[in-house]
Scaffold this motif. Structure first.
Motif, PDB file in Angstrom:
ATOM      1  N   LEU A  11     107.186  29.083  72.243  1.00 16.46           N
ATOM      2  CA  LEU A  11     107.836  27.799  72.509  1.00 16.46           C
ATOM      3  C   LEU A  11     106.849  26.647  72.696  1.00 16.46           C
ATOM      4  O   LEU A  11     107.136  25.671  73.382  1.00 16.46           O
ATOM      5  CB  LEU A  11     108.791  27.906  73.705  1.00 16.46           C
ATOM      6  CG  LEU A  11     109.834  29.038  73.620  1.00 16.46           C
ATOM      7  CD1 LEU A  11     110.723  29.033  74.836  1.00 16.46           C
ATOM      8  CD2 LEU A  11     110.644  28.953  72.338  1.00 16.46           C
ATOM      9  N   ARG A  12     105.687  26.743  72.055  1.00 17.40           N
ATOM     10  CA  ARG A  12     104.681  25.680  72.114  1.00 17.40           C
ATOM     11  C   ARG A  12     104.480  25.108  70.711  1.00 17.40           C
ATOM     12  O   ARG A  12     104.445  25.838  69.731  1.00 17.40           O
ATOM     13  CB  ARG A  12     103.358  26.208  72.644  1.00 17.40           C
ATOM     14  CG  ARG A  12     102.269  25.114  72.663  1.00 17.40           C
ATOM     15  CD  ARG A  12     101.067  25.497  73.465  1.00 17.40           C
ATOM     16  NE  ARG A  12     101.428  25.476  74.874  1.00 17.40           N
ATOM     17  CZ  ARG A  12     100.674  25.973  75.843  1.00 17.40           C
ATOM     18  NH1 ARG A  12      99.513  26.530  75.560  1.00 17.40           N
ATOM     19  NH2 ARG A  12     101.062  25.920  77.092  1.00 17.40           N
ATOM     20  N   THR A  13     104.326  23.778  70.655  1.00 20.16           N
ATOM     21  CA  THR A  13     103.980  23.105  69.400  1.00 20.16           C
ATOM     22  C   THR A  13     102.728  22.272  69.604  1.00 20.16           C
ATOM     23  O   THR A  13     102.377  21.911  70.732  1.00 20.16           O
ATOM     24  CB  THR A  13     105.111  22.171  68.898  1.00 20.16           C
ATOM     25  OG1 THR A  13     105.216  21.042  69.769  1.00 20.16           O
ATOM     26  CG2 THR A  13     106.447  22.894  68.806  1.00 20.16           C
ATOM     27  N   THR A  26     103.189  20.529  73.171  1.00 21.94           N
ATOM     28  CA  THR A  26     104.431  20.549  73.942  1.00 21.94           C
ATOM     29  C   THR A  26     104.800  21.985  74.280  1.00 21.94           C
ATOM     30  O   THR A  26     104.422  22.920  73.580  1.00 21.94           O
ATOM     31  CB  THR A  26     105.620  19.907  73.186  1.00 21.94           C
ATOM     32  OG1 THR A  26     105.970  20.729  72.066  1.00 21.94           O
ATOM     33  CG2 THR A  26     105.311  18.498  72.737  1.00 21.94           C
ATOM     34  N   ASP A  27     105.532  22.117  75.369  1.00 22.39           N
ATOM     35  CA  ASP A  27     106.133  23.389  75.781  1.00 22.39           C
ATOM     36  C   ASP A  27     107.598  23.142  76.070  1.00 22.39           C
ATOM     37  O   ASP A  27     107.975  22.039  76.491  1.00 22.39           O
ATOM     38  CB  ASP A  27     105.522  23.896  77.098  1.00 22.39           C
ATOM     39  CG  ASP A  27     104.270  24.722  76.913  1.00 22.39           C
ATOM     40  OD1 ASP A  27     104.035  25.217  75.797  1.00 22.39           O
ATOM     41  OD2 ASP A  27     103.541  24.883  77.896  1.00 22.39           O
ATOM     42  N   ALA A  28     108.396  24.166  75.903  1.00 21.51           N
ATOM     43  CA  ALA A  28     109.761  24.090  76.414  1.00 21.51           C
ATOM     44  C   ALA A  28     109.664  24.068  77.940  1.00 21.51           C
ATOM     45  O   ALA A  28     108.775  24.691  78.524  1.00 21.51           O
ATOM     46  CB  ALA A  28     110.578  25.290  75.951  1.00 21.51           C
ATOM     47  N   PRO A  29     110.579  23.344  78.601  1.00 22.23           N
ATOM     48  CA  PRO A  29     110.542  23.314  80.064  1.00 22.23           C
ATOM     49  C   PRO A  29     110.962  24.652  80.666  1.00 22.23           C
ATOM     50  O   PRO A  29     111.621  25.462  80.014  1.00 22.23           O
ATOM     51  CB  PRO A  29     111.527  22.208  80.432  1.00 22.23           C
ATOM     52  CG  PRO A  29     112.412  22.051  79.254  1.00 22.23           C
ATOM     53  CD  PRO A  29     111.626  22.494  78.051  1.00 22.23           C
ATOM     54  N   VAL A  30     110.578  24.865  81.906  1.00 26.69           N
ATOM     55  CA  VAL A  30     110.879  26.109  82.607  1.00 26.69           C
ATOM     56  C   VAL A  30     112.385  26.361  82.648  1.00 26.69           C
ATOM     57  O   VAL A  30     112.836  27.498  82.480  1.00 26.69           O
ATOM     58  CB  VAL A  30     110.283  26.082  84.033  1.00 26.69           C
ATOM     59  CG1 VAL A  30     110.702  27.307  84.834  1.00 26.69           C
ATOM     60  CG2 VAL A  30     108.766  26.002  83.968  1.00 26.69           C
ATOM     61  N   ASP A  31     113.173  25.296  82.821  1.00 24.41           N
ATOM     62  CA  ASP A  31     114.625  25.469  82.901  1.00 24.41           C
ATOM     63  C   ASP A  31     115.271  25.695  81.531  1.00 24.41           C
ATOM     64  O   ASP A  31     116.488  25.801  81.419  1.00 24.41           O
ATOM     65  CB  ASP A  31     115.289  24.299  83.628  1.00 24.41           C
ATOM     66  CG  ASP A  31     115.206  22.986  82.871  1.00 24.41           C
ATOM     67  OD1 ASP A  31     114.467  22.889  81.873  1.00 24.41           O
ATOM     68  OD2 ASP A  31     115.893  22.031  83.288  1.00 24.41           O
ATOM     69  N   PHE A  39     103.997  18.611  78.350  1.00 24.64           N
ATOM     70  CA  PHE A  39     105.189  17.784  78.182  1.00 24.64           C
ATOM     71  C   PHE A  39     106.178  18.548  77.315  1.00 24.64           C
ATOM     72  O   PHE A  39     105.779  19.245  76.373  1.00 24.64           O
ATOM     73  CB  PHE A  39     104.859  16.481  77.427  1.00 24.64           C
ATOM     74  CG  PHE A  39     104.209  15.401  78.243  1.00 24.64           C
ATOM     75  CD1 PHE A  39     104.965  14.564  79.049  1.00 24.64           C
ATOM     76  CD2 PHE A  39     102.843  15.193  78.166  1.00 24.64           C
ATOM     77  CE1 PHE A  39     104.363  13.543  79.772  1.00 24.64           C
ATOM     78  CE2 PHE A  39     102.230  14.181  78.884  1.00 24.64           C
ATOM     79  CZ  PHE A  39     102.997  13.352  79.695  1.00 24.64           C
ATOM     80  N   SER A  40     107.462  18.415  77.610  1.00 23.24           N
ATOM     81  CA  SER A  40     108.475  18.921  76.693  1.00 23.24           C
ATOM     82  C   SER A  40     108.751  17.812  75.676  1.00 23.24           C
ATOM     83  O   SER A  40     108.407  16.645  75.914  1.00 23.24           O
ATOM     84  CB  SER A  40     109.757  19.273  77.448  1.00 23.24           C
ATOM     85  OG  SER A  40     110.430  18.086  77.854  1.00 23.24           O
ATOM     86  N   PRO A  41     109.377  18.136  74.555  1.00 23.40           N
ATOM     87  CA  PRO A  41     109.712  17.083  73.600  1.00 23.40           C
ATOM     88  C   PRO A  41     110.562  15.965  74.219  1.00 23.40           C
ATOM     89  O   PRO A  41     110.314  14.782  73.956  1.00 23.40           O
ATOM     90  CB  PRO A  41     110.463  17.829  72.495  1.00 23.40           C
ATOM     91  CG  PRO A  41     109.829  19.196  72.518  1.00 23.40           C
ATOM     92  CD  PRO A  41     109.629  19.478  73.986  1.00 23.40           C
ATOM     93  N   SER A  42     111.523  16.313  75.061  1.00 21.28           N
ATOM     94  CA  SER A  42     112.338  15.261  75.682  1.00 21.28           C
ATOM     95  C   SER A  42     111.534  14.474  76.722  1.00 21.28           C
ATOM     96  O   SER A  42     111.780  13.281  76.923  1.00 21.28           O
ATOM     97  CB  SER A  42     113.627  15.836  76.284  1.00 21.28           C
ATOM     98  OG  SER A  42     113.345  16.860  77.202  1.00 21.28           O
TER      99      SER A  42
END
Length: 144
Positions: A11-13, A26-31, A39-42
């Protein structure tokens, strides 16, 4: 071309800015099943809004010989669960304590922030709240 994005797995870009060669991970957030180590994309969308606002304010400030160096924005992204999407962004502007502005200058700078390209591109369903802490204004101006 502006950029490329590569999925690294887990889940990393990694995004590459073509003109400068700089990267953003970026990483997906924990939630949302991620590590939350970047940072997440959002997060980047909300952060891009603040960065864009300061850039456009900086252009206007330069035109009017106002020094905004040290201006800081606290940004809070608000997510909605179903469907998972951004529902709001709150931006709190903290301007330098030594900044001396008249009401006209305050209005010019605030309108610059409100009309930056990213703000004009944010979906109308995303509520954007801006709070400006003007150090010398008799009254605090807020919008949205």
């Amino acid at each position: 071309m502006t950029s490329t994005v590569i999925y690294e797995g887990d889940l990393r870009t990694v995004a590459l800015h073509i003109a400068s060669g700089t990267t953003i991970e970026t990483d997906a957030p924990v939630d949302n099943q991620g590590k939350g180590e970047r940072f997440s994309p959002s997060d980047l969308v909300a952060t891009a809004l603040g960065s864009c606002m300061l850039t456009i304010m900086g252009q206007k400030a330069r035109d009017h010989r106002i020094d905004l160096k040290g201006t800081r924005i606290e940004i809070q992204k608000i997510m909605k669960a179903e469907p998972r999407k951004m529902s709001g962004i709150t931006l709190t502007f903290h301007l330098p304590d030594n900044l001396r502005l008249n009401e006209k200058q305050i209005i010019i700078l605030q309108r610059a922030a409100e009309t930056c390209p990213v703000m004009l591109s944010i979906h109308p369903e995303i509520e954007v709240e801006m709070n400006f802490n003007w150090p010398t204004a008799a009254e605090k101006f807020s919008s949205y």
